[in-house]
Design an enzyme around this catalytic site. Sequence first.
Site, PDB file in Angstrom:
ATOM      1  N   ARG A  17       9.901   8.206 -56.749  1.00 18.11           N
ATOM      2  CA  ARG A  17       9.966   7.388 -55.524  1.00 18.11           C
ATOM      3  C   ARG A  17       9.323   8.063 -54.319  1.00 18.11           C
ATOM      4  NH1 ARG A  17      16.223   6.127 -55.925  1.00 18.11           N
ATOM      5  NH2 ARG A  17      16.057   7.934 -57.312  1.00 18.11           N
ATOM      6  N   GLY A 107      18.196  20.411 -56.835  1.00 20.45           N
ATOM      7  CA  GLY A 107      17.073  20.889 -56.030  1.00 20.45           C
ATOM      8  C   GLY A 107      16.688  19.977 -54.887  1.00 20.45           C
ATOM      9  N   ASP A 108      17.281  18.790 -54.807  1.00 26.99           N
ATOM     10  CA  ASP A 108      16.864  17.834 -53.775  1.00 26.99           C
ATOM     11  C   ASP A 108      17.993  17.466 -52.810  1.00 26.99           C
ATOM     12  OD1 ASP A 108      18.395  16.452 -55.559  1.00 26.99           O
ATOM     13  OD2 ASP A 108      16.926  14.886 -55.996  1.00 26.99           O
ATOM     14  N   GLU A 160      28.684   6.315 -64.199  1.00 33.69           N
ATOM     15  CA  GLU A 160      27.407   6.058 -63.535  1.00 33.69           C
ATOM     16  C   GLU A 160      27.339   4.613 -63.052  1.00 33.69           C
ATOM     17  OE1 GLU A 160      25.109   8.538 -62.763  1.00 33.69           O
ATOM     18  OE2 GLU A 160      26.984   9.494 -63.324  1.00 33.69           O
ATOM     19  N   ARG A 347      -5.368  31.574 -31.660  1.00 30.70           N
ATOM     20  CA  ARG A 347      -5.553  31.549 -33.114  1.00 30.70           C
ATOM     21  C   ARG A 347      -5.085  32.885 -33.703  1.00 30.70           C
ATOM     22  NH1 ARG A 347     -11.589  30.227 -33.174  1.00 30.70           N
ATOM     23  NH2 ARG A 347     -11.346  30.657 -35.402  1.00 30.70           N
ATOM     24  N   ALA A 394     -13.907  33.787 -15.046  1.00 30.24           N
ATOM     25  CA  ALA A 394     -13.817  32.433 -15.589  1.00 30.24           C
ATOM     26  C   ALA A 394     -15.042  32.080 -16.416  1.00 30.24           C
ATOM     27  CB  ALA A 394     -13.663  31.437 -14.446  1.00 30.24           C
ATOM     28  N   TYR A 401     -20.437  35.592 -33.130  1.00 26.03           N
ATOM     29  CA  TYR A 401     -21.024  35.123 -34.386  1.00 26.03           C
ATOM     30  C   TYR A 401     -22.530  34.999 -34.220  1.00 26.03           C
ATOM     31  CZ  TYR A 401     -21.445  32.094 -38.542  1.00 26.03           C
ATOM     32  OH  TYR A 401     -21.769  31.562 -39.751  1.00 26.03           O
TER      33      TYR A 401
HETATM   34  C1  UD1 Z   1      23.460  12.116 -60.802  1.00 27.52           C
HETATM   35  C2  UD1 Z   1      24.869  11.981 -61.380  1.00 27.52           C
HETATM   36  C3  UD1 Z   1      25.661  10.984 -60.538  1.00 27.52           C
HETATM   37  C4  UD1 Z   1      25.690  11.435 -59.089  1.00 27.52           C
HETATM   38  C5  UD1 Z   1      24.282  11.658 -58.576  1.00 27.52           C
HETATM   39  C6  UD1 Z   1      24.308  12.297 -57.214  1.00 27.52           C
HETATM   40  C7  UD1 Z   1      24.713  12.312 -63.793  1.00 27.52           C
HETATM   41  C8  UD1 Z   1      24.691  11.663 -65.108  1.00 27.52           C
HETATM   42  N1  UD1 Z   1      24.804  11.511 -62.738  1.00 27.52           N
HETATM   43  O1  UD1 Z   1      22.848  10.860 -60.942  1.00 27.52           O
HETATM   44  O2  UD1 Z   1      26.975  10.866 -61.015  1.00 27.52           O
HETATM   45  O3  UD1 Z   1      26.363  10.486 -58.296  1.00 27.52           O
HETATM   46  O4  UD1 Z   1      23.533  12.542 -59.431  1.00 27.52           O
HETATM   47  O5  UD1 Z   1      23.032  12.318 -56.627  1.00 27.52           O
HETATM   48  O6  UD1 Z   1      24.654  13.525 -63.712  1.00 27.52           O
HETATM   49  N2  UD1 Z   1      17.532  16.428 -63.337  1.00 27.52           N
HETATM   50  C9  UD1 Z   1      16.994  17.332 -64.215  1.00 27.52           C
HETATM   51  N3  UD1 Z   1      16.694  16.929 -65.469  1.00 27.52           N
HETATM   52  C10 UD1 Z   1      16.912  15.654 -65.892  1.00 27.52           C
HETATM   53  C11 UD1 Z   1      17.470  14.729 -64.986  1.00 27.52           C
HETATM   54  C12 UD1 Z   1      17.775  15.150 -63.720  1.00 27.52           C
HETATM   55  O7  UD1 Z   1      16.793  18.487 -63.854  1.00 27.52           O
HETATM   56  O8  UD1 Z   1      16.602  15.358 -67.038  1.00 27.52           O
HETATM   57  C13 UD1 Z   1      17.824  16.875 -61.975  1.00 27.52           C
HETATM   58  C14 UD1 Z   1      16.976  16.151 -60.947  1.00 27.52           C
HETATM   59  O9  UD1 Z   1      15.802  16.885 -60.670  1.00 27.52           O
HETATM   60  C15 UD1 Z   1      17.899  16.100 -59.756  1.00 27.52           C
HETATM   61  C16 UD1 Z   1      19.299  16.081 -60.372  1.00 27.52           C
HETATM   62  O10 UD1 Z   1      19.158  16.552 -61.675  1.00 27.52           O
HETATM   63  O11 UD1 Z   1      17.800  17.242 -58.947  1.00 27.52           O
HETATM   64  C17 UD1 Z   1      19.926  14.704 -60.365  1.00 27.52           C
HETATM   65  O12 UD1 Z   1      19.151  13.842 -61.167  1.00 27.52           O
HETATM   66  P1  UD1 Z   1      19.074  12.297 -60.913  1.00 27.52           P
HETATM   67  O13 UD1 Z   1      18.241  11.685 -61.960  1.00 27.52           O
HETATM   68  O14 UD1 Z   1      18.712  12.028 -59.502  1.00 27.52           O
HETATM   69  O15 UD1 Z   1      20.601  11.893 -61.174  1.00 27.52           O
HETATM   70  P2  UD1 Z   1      21.270  10.556 -60.770  1.00 27.52           P
HETATM   71  O16 UD1 Z   1      20.924   9.518 -61.748  1.00 27.52           O
HETATM   72  O17 UD1 Z   1      21.006  10.264 -59.340  1.00 27.52           O
HETATM   73 CA    CA Z   2      19.540  11.189 -57.598  1.00 27.56          CA
END
Ligand code: UD1
Ligand code: CA
Length: 487
Positions: A17, A107-108, A160, A347, A394, A401
């Site tokens: 997204r 990570g986000d 979920e 700079r 001034a 260069y």
């Molecule tokens: C997940 C949770 C949900 C929670 C939400 C909060 C699960 C099943 N669901 O959902 O309950 O409310 O986060 O934001 O855990 N990632 C990986 N590998 C993967 C999938 C995801 O590393 O295969 C990492 C993503 O990079 C991210 C985090 O896990 O940092 C969450 O993944 P995302 O797919 O956003 O989870 P949600 O479906 O939002």
């Molecule tokens: Ca998410």
Amino acid sequence: MSSPAAVIVLAAGEGTRMKSKTPKVLHRIAGRSLVGHALAAARGAEPAHLCVVVRHQRDLVAGHIAEVDPDATIADQDEVKGTGRACECGMDVLPADLSGTVIVTMGDVPLLTSDTLLGLTQEHESSGSAVTVITAELPDPTGYGRVLRDSDGAVKQIMEHKDALAAQQAGGENADAINVHEINSGIYAFDARVLRAALAEVDTNNAQGEKYLTDVIGIARRDGRRVSAHLITDLWQTEGVNNRSQLSRLGGELNQRVLQKWMLEGVTIVDPATTWIDVNATLGADTTILPGTQILGATTIGSEVTIGPDTTLKDMEIHDGASVIRTHAELSIIRENASVGPFSYLRPGSDLGAGGKIGGFVETKNATIGTGSKVPHLTYVGDATIGEHSNIGASSVFVNYDGVNKHHTTIGDHCRMGSDSMYVAPVTVGDGAGSGAGTVIRKNVPAGALAINVAPQRNIEGWAASKRPGTPQAEAAAAAHADSEQK
Ligand code: UD1
Ligand code: CA
């Protein structure tokens, strides 16, 4: 406070997204990548082990992590999808006999703090739970996993959003789960052994066909273990970035938190709405920041400094008592009580000495300007060393260069250089020397000498009348002559 045995940061997701060539976790707010924020929060909790799970654009993300936290371990997720699988891949790079508390973060989620992770660890350990989930009450829980509790308040299950929709259709026990506003933040504390054993059991029988980390909860409960929720009220700390709109929203909030911290440390920020300070910048007490100012990167600012309005500083070092007005400056030093601006451009490699001045419409680059020396107006100083207490007239240019190579100009102490002088580098001007206005300095100037090389002025009388007859120029000249004849 007790520190966790390990933190696993999940960062393997695609982040589609964001609609970006750049992996989501490398997008930046407050001067640091999203995964950089996650790592800083994790590192602050002082875990014995720290690992990051990567997959999407693996080399770019892993390379960045090696730069910002070289001690973090990289774990690669395979083609099996889901947060459960990601966590399993993280566990695989940690010691097989790991015991104690494992924190899982994402990570986000950039506003999460070390203090929250330490609070989670402490509550998890003192309650004797096998799993503790950070939860939050959201007005709109759409998209999040819903936290279902049992009568004694323990967490029964996390469902979920898509599975809660399906349960609503099906009716029965969990038909109301979709209306629960307490959500799973995705940040947890686990007992290491329980986590490892449970992950091995998690399957992909759900609406998304993924291994859900949240299924560990059901497995722990089945085995008679306690699962708790750690409800936090600071909702910003649980918010993730999925698109650019959230990126700017969270960036704005983080900035306000950074400004708040500095104001409480004694910095005056006249207009927080138009001031941006990166997380790595530092400021001293009684410094004043005027509106429209950005203080970026690893900028350090001393005490009693005035910055702005409308100034951008990146990786700058600014000493006590300096003032910097309407300026753009990068990778340079402004020493004690020096003044810069308005409308100056520093700079990389500029170094302005104590009490010195870089004035309006002056550009500098790789230039050391000594204590008390001044470059007040309309000048370019590139590749130069200027001694102490010298003045550059001034409208001068350091001609560094020659079309192929860059050369250096050296000017001594107490020089009085004329306006509109050109310094054709390489060239050296000795101490106490000077130049006439309009001098093109091509040869070294000895100490104490005055350099002049402008041809004597010759006036061609009556030129306007003979070459431009009938023009306003000629008429003005004729009127001036008539005037002076009358007197
Ligand atoms: C997940 C949770 C949900 C929670 C939400 C909060 C699960 C099943 N669901 O959902 O309950 O409310 O986060 O934001 O855990 N990632 C990986 N590998 C993967 C999938 C995801 O590393 O295969 C990492 C993503 O990079 C991210 C985090 O896990 O940092 C969450 O993944 P995302 O797919 O956003 O989870 P949600 O479906 O939002
Ligand atoms: Ca998410």
